[in-house]
Design an enzyme around this catalytic site. Sequence first.
Site, PDB file in Angstrom:
ATOM      1  N   GLU A   1      -7.281 -11.244   6.731  1.00 28.50           N
ATOM      2  CA  GLU A   1      -7.924  -9.949   6.521  1.00 28.50           C
ATOM      3  C   GLU A   1      -9.161 -10.058   5.642  1.00 28.50           C
ATOM      4  O   GLU A   1      -9.543  -9.101   4.972  1.00 28.50           O
ATOM      5  CB  GLU A   1      -6.919  -8.962   5.928  1.00 28.50           C
ATOM      6  CG  GLU A   1      -6.188  -9.457   4.699  1.00 28.50           C
ATOM      7  CD  GLU A   1      -5.158  -8.460   4.192  1.00 28.50           C
ATOM      8  OE1 GLU A   1      -5.197  -7.282   4.600  1.00 28.50           O
ATOM      9  OE2 GLU A   1      -4.315  -8.864   3.374  1.00 28.50           O
TER      10      GLU A   1
ATOM     11  N   ARG B   1       5.945  -6.756   4.047  1.00 27.26           N
ATOM     12  CA  ARG B   1       4.571  -7.116   3.663  1.00 27.26           C
ATOM     13  C   ARG B   1       4.536  -6.984   2.143  1.00 27.26           C
ATOM     14  O   ARG B   1       4.564  -5.887   1.591  1.00 27.26           O
ATOM     15  CB  ARG B   1       3.545  -6.185   4.310  1.00 27.26           C
ATOM     16  CG  ARG B   1       2.132  -6.831   4.334  1.00 27.26           C
ATOM     17  CD  ARG B   1       1.231  -6.324   3.269  1.00 27.26           C
ATOM     18  NE  ARG B   1       0.859  -4.949   3.497  1.00 27.26           N
ATOM     19  CZ  ARG B   1      -0.209  -4.553   4.235  1.00 27.26           C
ATOM     20  NH1 ARG B   1      -0.997  -5.427   4.803  1.00 27.26           N
ATOM     21  NH2 ARG B   1      -0.464  -3.263   4.372  1.00 27.26           N
TER      22      ARG B   1
ATOM     23  N   GLN C   1      -1.442 -13.159   6.651  1.00 34.45           N
ATOM     24  CA  GLN C   1      -2.323 -12.058   7.043  1.00 34.45           C
ATOM     25  C   GLN C   1      -3.777 -12.496   6.869  1.00 34.45           C
ATOM     26  O   GLN C   1      -4.209 -12.890   5.779  1.00 34.45           O
ATOM     27  CB  GLN C   1      -2.039 -10.807   6.228  1.00 34.45           C
ATOM     28  CG  GLN C   1      -2.821  -9.607   6.738  1.00 34.45           C
ATOM     29  CD  GLN C   1      -2.122  -8.292   6.483  1.00 34.45           C
ATOM     30  OE1 GLN C   1      -1.295  -8.185   5.595  1.00 34.45           O
ATOM     31  NE2 GLN C   1      -2.445  -7.277   7.264  1.00 34.45           N
TER      32      GLN C   1
ATOM     33  N   ASP D   1      -9.243  -4.378   6.273  1.00 33.43           N
ATOM     34  CA  ASP D   1      -9.747  -5.222   5.197  1.00 33.43           C
ATOM     35  C   ASP D   1     -10.714  -6.282   5.707  1.00 33.43           C
ATOM     36  O   ASP D   1     -11.666  -6.659   5.006  1.00 33.43           O
ATOM     37  CB  ASP D   1      -8.590  -5.881   4.444  1.00 33.43           C
ATOM     38  CG  ASP D   1      -7.939  -4.930   3.443  1.00 33.43           C
ATOM     39  OD1 ASP D   1      -8.647  -4.050   2.924  1.00 33.43           O
ATOM     40  OD2 ASP D   1      -6.736  -5.063   3.190  1.00 33.43           O
TER      41      ASP D   1
ATOM     42  N   ASP E   1      15.426 -12.819  -1.558  1.00 32.04           N
ATOM     43  CA  ASP E   1      16.785 -12.774  -2.108  1.00 32.04           C
ATOM     44  C   ASP E   1      17.513 -11.501  -1.685  1.00 32.04           C
ATOM     45  O   ASP E   1      18.748 -11.480  -1.595  1.00 32.04           O
ATOM     46  CB  ASP E   1      16.753 -12.872  -3.638  1.00 32.04           C
ATOM     47  CG  ASP E   1      16.433 -14.272  -4.139  1.00 32.04           C
ATOM     48  OD1 ASP E   1      16.467 -15.215  -3.324  1.00 32.04           O
ATOM     49  OD2 ASP E   1      16.139 -14.419  -5.341  1.00 32.04           O
TER      50      ASP E   1
ATOM     51  N   HIS F   1       0.810  -1.221   0.000  1.00 36.72           N
ATOM     52  CA  HIS F   1       0.000   0.000   0.000  1.00 36.72           C
ATOM     53  C   HIS F   1       0.844   1.271   0.000  1.00 36.72           C
ATOM     54  O   HIS F   1       0.394   2.300   0.517  1.00 36.72           O
ATOM     55  CB  HIS F   1      -0.931   0.000   1.216  1.00 36.72           C
ATOM     56  CG  HIS F   1      -2.060  -0.977   1.116  1.00 36.72           C
ATOM     57  ND1 HIS F   1      -3.069  -0.871   0.185  1.00 36.72           N
ATOM     58  CD2 HIS F   1      -2.334  -2.101   1.834  1.00 36.72           C
ATOM     59  CE1 HIS F   1      -3.929  -1.866   0.333  1.00 36.72           C
ATOM     60  NE2 HIS F   1      -3.499  -2.630   1.319  1.00 36.72           N
TER      61      HIS F   1
END
Length: 254
Positions: A147, A69, A145, A173, A83, A44
């Site tokens: 949500e 996230r 998560q 959410d 990585d 976001h």
Amino acid sequence: MKSLKGKLKNNELTIGSWIMLGHSMSVEVMALAGFEWLVIDIEHTSIDLETTQNLITTIQANNLKALVRVSKNEEVIIKRVLDMGADGIIVPMVNSKDDAIKAVEFAKYPPIGKRGVGLYRATKYGLGFEEYKKWVDKELVIVAQIEHIDAVNNIDEILDVEGIDATIIGPYDLSGSMGYPGEFERDDVKSAVDIVLSKCKDKNIPSGFHVVDTNPQKLNEKIEQGCKFLAYGIDYFFMRDAAINGMKNINKGS
């Protein structure tokens, strides 16, 4: 000192926060607060991958764990941030057993998962690949998560997936998926949260919550509810709230 993975295995309380400002100074200031880990949010925000790597490096240089996230439960983005050397990932919208399996497979090497090998920063640019393989098995953190109401309905199956180290509830959410975005105090939304917390407790998997409010009492309430993996605030929320409260309390005179 126990690793983050170790604390999650023992279901011990651990508190971190959220980075949405793509600047190393934000990380350095937040590190002064005593958090154990910071989450770089690339779902976001406008934070790009080059900035993500710089933030991972800065977080780790300040002796905190760097989590990301990711933007979605997708193979390439998970592989790339790992990585880069991230200590773990938070995977959004894990709504089913299949979603949880994919998250683990994208993060782990064969034979456990399907992650491709990239000789980049995490492997010391190829010099430490064998060491990194062992680290992935022992220390990599994968957080699902929760949500969406579908995730609540499928929580038993999600928690049974080997490799999921913890959950974290996304309240905005989750309430939105029920038709009431941001209405956390509704009884049905609270009930959905309670189901997740109860199931995590039954299965001895750390339950988490992102308490975006900077009021510490809100965090204490989640600790009292039994949450163990807690994200407190957002970097710019602390700045915003301090500025607003400061201006409110200034005696401006006549």
